[in-house]
Enzyme design. Sequence first.
Site, mmCIF file in Angstrom:
data_model
loop_
_atom_site.group_PDB
_atom_site.id
_atom_site.type_symbol
_atom_site.label_atom_id
_atom_site.label_comp_id
_atom_site.label_asym_id
_atom_site.label_seq_id
_atom_site.Cartn_x
_atom_site.Cartn_y
_atom_site.Cartn_z
ATOM 1 N N LYS A 209 -37.850 -29.102 38.592
ATOM 2 C CA LYS A 209 -37.708 -30.554 38.458
ATOM 3 C C LYS A 209 -39.038 -31.104 37.961
ATOM 4 O O LYS A 209 -40.072 -30.920 38.608
ATOM 5 C CB LYS A 209 -37.351 -31.169 39.811
ATOM 6 C CG LYS A 209 -37.352 -32.689 39.784
ATOM 7 C CD LYS A 209 -36.815 -33.262 41.061
ATOM 8 C CE LYS A 209 -36.890 -34.767 41.069
ATOM 9 N NZ LYS A 209 -36.304 -35.337 42.280
ATOM 10 N N ARG A 219 -34.004 -44.648 40.184
ATOM 11 C CA ARG A 219 -34.829 -45.294 41.220
ATOM 12 C C ARG A 219 -34.408 -46.741 41.408
ATOM 13 O O ARG A 219 -34.472 -47.270 42.515
ATOM 14 C CB ARG A 219 -36.316 -45.141 40.875
ATOM 15 C CG ARG A 219 -36.741 -43.670 41.012
ATOM 16 C CD ARG A 219 -38.174 -43.406 40.608
ATOM 17 N NE ARG A 219 -38.430 -41.955 40.568
ATOM 18 C CZ ARG A 219 -39.480 -41.396 39.981
ATOM 19 N NH1 ARG A 219 -40.384 -42.151 39.389
ATOM 20 N NH2 ARG A 219 -39.625 -40.087 39.986
ATOM 21 N N LYS A 235 -46.139 -38.432 42.074
ATOM 22 C CA LYS A 235 -45.092 -37.413 42.226
ATOM 23 C C LYS A 235 -45.451 -36.151 41.439
ATOM 24 O O LYS A 235 -44.868 -35.090 41.644
ATOM 25 C CB LYS A 235 -43.728 -37.968 41.796
ATOM 26 C CG LYS A 235 -43.112 -38.940 42.825
ATOM 27 C CD LYS A 235 -41.579 -39.027 42.726
ATOM 28 C CE LYS A 235 -41.011 -39.871 43.876
ATOM 29 N NZ LYS A 235 -39.572 -39.685 44.092
ATOM 30 N N GLU A 251 -40.944 -20.764 39.431
ATOM 31 C CA GLU A 251 -40.255 -21.535 40.468
ATOM 32 C C GLU A 251 -38.825 -21.008 40.671
ATOM 33 O O GLU A 251 -38.343 -20.884 41.789
ATOM 34 C CB GLU A 251 -40.191 -23.014 40.077
ATOM 35 C CG GLU A 251 -41.502 -23.770 40.221
ATOM 36 C CD GLU A 251 -41.768 -24.182 41.667
ATOM 37 O OE1 GLU A 251 -41.008 -23.763 42.556
ATOM 38 O OE2 GLU A 251 -42.740 -24.921 41.903
ATOM 39 N N LYS A 266 -34.125 -29.995 35.567
ATOM 40 C CA LYS A 266 -33.976 -31.449 35.531
ATOM 41 C C LYS A 266 -35.241 -32.074 34.975
ATOM 42 O O LYS A 266 -36.308 -31.727 35.465
ATOM 43 C CB LYS A 266 -33.723 -31.932 36.963
ATOM 44 C CG LYS A 266 -33.691 -33.420 37.131
ATOM 45 C CD LYS A 266 -33.594 -33.746 38.595
ATOM 46 C CE LYS A 266 -33.716 -35.241 38.772
ATOM 47 N NZ LYS A 266 -33.738 -35.608 40.154
ATOM 48 N N SER A 292 -30.652 -40.014 34.803
ATOM 49 C CA SER A 292 -30.303 -41.412 34.534
ATOM 50 C C SER A 292 -30.901 -41.934 33.229
ATOM 51 O O SER A 292 -30.230 -42.630 32.473
ATOM 52 C CB SER A 292 -30.756 -42.263 35.722
ATOM 53 O OG SER A 292 -32.149 -42.094 35.964
ATOM 54 N N TYR A 331 -23.940 -38.507 34.565
ATOM 55 C CA TYR A 331 -23.281 -39.788 34.822
ATOM 56 C C TYR A 331 -22.074 -39.977 33.911
ATOM 57 O O TYR A 331 -21.297 -40.901 34.092
ATOM 58 C CB TYR A 331 -24.293 -40.940 34.662
ATOM 59 C CG TYR A 331 -25.419 -40.793 35.664
ATOM 60 C CD1 TYR A 331 -25.269 -41.251 36.965
ATOM 61 C CD2 TYR A 331 -26.593 -40.107 35.342
ATOM 62 C CE1 TYR A 331 -26.263 -41.056 37.909
ATOM 63 C CE2 TYR A 331 -27.595 -39.904 36.274
ATOM 64 C CZ TYR A 331 -27.415 -40.379 37.563
ATOM 65 O OH TYR A 331 -28.393 -40.160 38.495
HETATM 66 C C1 PBG Z 1 -34.952 -37.770 44.392
HETATM 67 C C2 PBG Z 1 -34.098 -37.658 43.194
HETATM 68 C C3 PBG Z 1 -34.391 -38.279 41.977
HETATM 69 C C4 PBG Z 1 -33.319 -37.995 41.137
HETATM 70 C C5 PBG Z 1 -32.417 -37.198 41.850
HETATM 71 N N1 PBG Z 1 -32.927 -36.984 43.129
HETATM 72 C C6 PBG Z 1 -35.492 -39.170 41.567
HETATM 73 C C7 PBG Z 1 -36.891 -38.922 41.836
HETATM 74 O O1 PBG Z 1 -37.353 -37.792 41.961
HETATM 75 O O2 PBG Z 1 -37.609 -39.935 41.909
HETATM 76 C C8 PBG Z 1 -33.228 -38.508 39.740
HETATM 77 C C9 PBG Z 1 -31.921 -38.461 39.098
HETATM 78 C C10 PBG Z 1 -31.783 -39.289 37.896
HETATM 79 O O3 PBG Z 1 -32.743 -39.851 37.335
HETATM 80 O O4 PBG Z 1 -30.635 -39.408 37.463
HETATM 81 N N2 PBG Z 1 -35.147 -36.787 45.232
#
Ligand code: PBG
Length: 341
Positions: A209, A219, A235, A251, A266, A292, A331
């Site tokens: 990720k 968010r 982050k 990982e 991701k 997203s 989505y």
């Molecule tokens: C948080 C999480 C996030 C997403 C899925 N789980 C956001 C983040 O790490 O801030 C993002 C998914 C998306 O943007 O569609 N644990």
Amino acid sequence: MPSPAKSPRLDLLQRPRRLRRTASIRALVRETRLCPAQLIQPVFVIEGGAKAKAEAIASLPGIERVPLGRLGALCKELAALGLGGIALFPKVDPARKDAEGREALNPDSLVLRAVREAKAAAPQLNLFADIALDPYTTHGHDGVLTAKGDDVDNDRTVEILAEMAVLHADAGFDFVAPSDMMDGRVGALRRALDHTGHTGTGILSYCAKYASAYYGPFRDAVGSQRAAKTGPISKATYQMDPANRREALREALLDEAEGADILMVKPALLYLDVIADLRAHTTLPVAAYQVSGEFAQIYAAAERGWLDLKKGRDEALLAIRRAGADIILTYFAASWARENG
Ligand code: PBG
């Protein structure tokens, strides 16, 4: 002797265009296909009864926050579409958040009530739990902070996440999906699940990720934007550097060794090389999360008339599959399945 008029100008034995001549030939030789069973729909849930209104999310057109009382009906509909499952994300009341994310361990939390509804309404629909603390912490980080407040405390966070995973498995989730990127969490979750009788609960690991700019609309949807905007800790201290490719494999292999059942990359479209690397180095199913921001950018361009929504969508989903993803969280899952199921 063939008549000179009929002989081709070029003497070609190989003419790849023969396989592109008609729609039915193109369908015959198509290497990659999409089907609803490979798609997982993220679903945002809020408090509220059957008569409560779903809330629109400005940065995710067509996606709504669904009141708990309407979740069962939605799950029945999504199951009938033949989708591979749903990933449930709660939007937690800010009054229930604290620095430690304690609400994540409340056995009666919104997401745990939601999964009971979902399971009862559509027992055959696979249910995926996001395991991370960001919906529950006031600072919006995926874990708890050190005493000094200068870092996310890896080992203490992992202990909490393991407890959280057990509660989620108890409540009916088929898979837990740790999205926090702490070290050692997959092994800790596996042990905690096994010791509590949940040997059948799977782990979909967000193994690669990235610290991406493309999570913005998510968010907004769950109200976890504070860490990104105002927190002193980045982050990037736990999510991966977008510059790194080999590290994703490291990982992934660690998570496989720790007991992951499915590995996930991701975001998706910007990381097709990483998806292909994982596909080449593991026999586990590989998933990709079209996040997203990826959804929003296709949608926004289409709204301006700058690209065709359905063609842009399908090309992106196919590319993710072609790179090697068996499963896509997107989505677009429900809308794609409605049109193509
Ligand atoms: C948080 C999480 C996030 C997403 C899925 N789980 C956001 C983040 O790490 O801030 C993002 C998914 C998306 O943007 O569609 N644990």
